[in-house]
Design an enzyme around this catalytic site. Structure first.
Site, PDB file in Angstrom:
ATOM      1  N   VAL A   1      19.753 -38.343  26.079  1.00  0.00           N
ATOM      2  CA  VAL A   1      20.687 -39.406  25.689  1.00  0.00           C
ATOM      3  C   VAL A   1      21.488 -38.904  24.497  1.00  0.00           C
ATOM      4  O   VAL A   1      20.930 -38.360  23.541  1.00  0.00           O
ATOM      5  CB  VAL A   1      19.939 -40.703  25.341  1.00  0.00           C
ATOM      6  CG1 VAL A   1      20.922 -41.776  24.870  1.00  0.00           C
ATOM      7  CG2 VAL A   1      19.150 -41.199  26.549  1.00  0.00           C
TER       8      VAL A   1
ATOM      9  N   GLY B   1      17.366 -42.933  22.770  1.00  0.00           N
ATOM     10  CA  GLY B   1      16.695 -41.993  23.664  1.00  0.00           C
ATOM     11  C   GLY B   1      15.300 -42.467  24.027  1.00  0.00           C
ATOM     12  O   GLY B   1      14.907 -42.459  25.201  1.00  0.00           O
ATOM     13  N   HIS B   2      14.540 -42.900  23.012  1.00  0.00           N
ATOM     14  CA  HIS B   2      13.207 -43.442  23.285  1.00  0.00           C
ATOM     15  C   HIS B   2      13.299 -44.718  24.126  1.00  0.00           C
ATOM     16  O   HIS B   2      12.496 -44.942  25.042  1.00  0.00           O
ATOM     17  CB  HIS B   2      12.483 -43.766  21.974  1.00  0.00           C
ATOM     18  CG  HIS B   2      12.259 -42.577  21.090  1.00  0.00           C
ATOM     19  ND1 HIS B   2      12.983 -42.367  19.943  1.00  0.00           N
ATOM     20  CD2 HIS B   2      11.395 -41.543  21.184  1.00  0.00           C
ATOM     21  CE1 HIS B   2      12.568 -41.256  19.359  1.00  0.00           C
ATOM     22  NE2 HIS B   2      11.602 -40.738  20.089  1.00  0.00           N
TER      23      HIS B   2
ATOM     24  N   LYS C   1      15.420 -33.677  26.125  1.00  0.00           N
ATOM     25  CA  LYS C   1      15.983 -33.007  24.949  1.00  0.00           C
ATOM     26  C   LYS C   1      15.041 -31.895  24.502  1.00  0.00           C
ATOM     27  O   LYS C   1      15.482 -30.820  24.104  1.00  0.00           O
ATOM     28  CB  LYS C   1      16.226 -33.978  23.806  1.00  0.00           C
ATOM     29  CG  LYS C   1      16.968 -33.319  22.633  1.00  0.00           C
ATOM     30  CD  LYS C   1      17.276 -34.289  21.536  1.00  0.00           C
ATOM     31  CE  LYS C   1      16.033 -34.612  20.725  1.00  0.00           C
ATOM     32  NZ  LYS C   1      15.598 -33.424  19.914  1.00  0.00           N
TER      33      LYS C   1
ATOM     34  N   LEU D   1      12.197 -44.767  16.403  1.00  0.00           N
ATOM     35  CA  LEU D   1      12.769 -44.851  17.740  1.00  0.00           C
ATOM     36  C   LEU D   1      14.292 -44.995  17.705  1.00  0.00           C
ATOM     37  O   LEU D   1      14.863 -45.573  16.782  1.00  0.00           O
ATOM     38  CB  LEU D   1      12.162 -46.040  18.494  1.00  0.00           C
ATOM     39  CG  LEU D   1      10.641 -46.078  18.627  1.00  0.00           C
ATOM     40  CD1 LEU D   1      10.229 -47.260  19.499  1.00  0.00           C
ATOM     41  CD2 LEU D   1      10.090 -44.775  19.187  1.00  0.00           C
ATOM     42  N   HIS D   2      14.922 -44.465  18.752  1.00  0.00           N
ATOM     43  CA  HIS D   2      16.360 -44.596  18.944  1.00  0.00           C
ATOM     44  C   HIS D   2      16.627 -44.843  20.430  1.00  0.00           C
ATOM     45  O   HIS D   2      15.688 -45.050  21.214  1.00  0.00           O
ATOM     46  CB  HIS D   2      17.104 -43.359  18.419  1.00  0.00           C
ATOM     47  CG  HIS D   2      16.555 -42.053  18.917  1.00  0.00           C
ATOM     48  ND1 HIS D   2      16.530 -41.694  20.262  1.00  0.00           N
ATOM     49  CD2 HIS D   2      16.003 -41.000  18.242  1.00  0.00           C
ATOM     50  CE1 HIS D   2      16.018 -40.493  20.383  1.00  0.00           C
ATOM     51  NE2 HIS D   2      15.665 -40.045  19.188  1.00  0.00           N
TER      52      HIS D   2
END
Length: 295
Positions: free
Chosen positions: A178, A38-39, A151, A35-36
């Protein structure tokens, strides 16, 4: 935050929450982990709109081709759990492959039309794997809303079509891309980039931004193909960029755009390799107000 690994355990947990509050709204964010931000933005969007937020982490083998990076796909369970907890996740569903596919899969969900271009053309079978696992997850969780990042805009289009065609009772919520401060779209695959590859990968967001600005400035005086070629030339200015595709299509039906149609929603989408790493990015645009010249 509760972590469950079995389908039946998750179903019983959801059943108990619905029994305690029949009006409970369940938000669902399916991911492949690593995860980053964006998640996290998807989880935060679900947190704002729903009473219970469920995250799934499952690296789905059905959507990887024979020469793709299933085994290389990055994984970091400890970091994933920290990000999930910070974003306000209530339940993490973290199944093994043997739990999701205990026997050979004989039923595959195929969405035609919207899967035939972009990543569907260069990754045969990929979206069959996506549609199949998302159908399974939606059937398991039965959420009110499910959140997906734009994305992968083609994936969103595929899932929206699937949900519509199969009358799956869920609202699909597309969420904005993101980006890093320098414009690079966040992706789990960014970790594969060398320092120079990452620097040159900035050409993707820059090319898309140029296309949007050019369309705004020239309106219908520029044709769809000229706009697409502008993006191609910009990306080709990066020595390490190996273009898979650059396409300008209507959205979400992903049909070719040969001339502008009054304020039609479009996508300009790119897939480019930098070394061994394939990156995707896109920008949603609106066609100029209709011109009778049909450029």
């Amino acid at each position: 935050m509760e972590i469950v690994h079995q389908i039946e355990s998750l179903r019983q947990l959801i059943k108990a929450k619905r029994a305690a509050n029949p009006a409970v709204r369940i938000g669902f964010v399916p991911t492949m982990g690593f995860l980053h931000r964006g998640h996290a933005s998807l989880l935060e969007a679900a947190r704002k709109e729903c009473d219970v937020v469920i995250l799934s982490i499952f690296v789905n083998p059905l959507q990887f081709g024979p020469n793709e990076d299933l085994e290389r796909y990055p994984r970091d369970e400890e970091r994933d759990m920290a990000i999930a907890r910070e974003a306000g996740t209530d339940i993490v569903f973290f199944p093994q492959v043997s739990e999701m596919y205990p026997k050979p899969t004989r039923t595959i969900v195929t969405v035609s039309g919207v899967t035939e271009r972009l990543c569907g053309a260069s990754r045969p079978g990929h979206f069959d794997g996506v549609a199949t696992v998302v159908t399974k997850l939606l059937n398991i969780v039965q959420p009110d809303k499910a959140y997906f990042g734009m994305k992968d805009a083609q994936q969103v289009a595929v899932i929206e079509q699937m949900v519509y065609d199969l009358n799956i009772p869920v609202t699909i919520v597309p969420c904005p891309i993101v980006r890093e401060e320098d414009g690079l779209a966040l992706s789990s695959r960014n970790v594969y980039l060398s320092e120079e590859e990452r620097k040159q990968a900035l050409v993707l967001s820059a090319a898309l931004e140029e296309a949007e600005s050019l369309l705004e400035a020239r309106k219908e005086a520029i044709s769809p193909e000229e706009l697409r070629q502008t993006v191609v030339r910009h990306i080709q200015s990066s020595p390490l960029a190996d273009i898979d595709y650059v396409e300008l299509l209507s959205y979400p039906d992903l049909a070719p755009v040969d001339f502008w149609s009054s304020n039609e929603r479009m996508i300009i989408a790119v897939a480019v390799r930098f070394g061994a790493t394939r990156l995707i990015d896109n920008r949603i645009l609106h066609a100029p107000v209709a011109s009778l010249s049909h450029l």
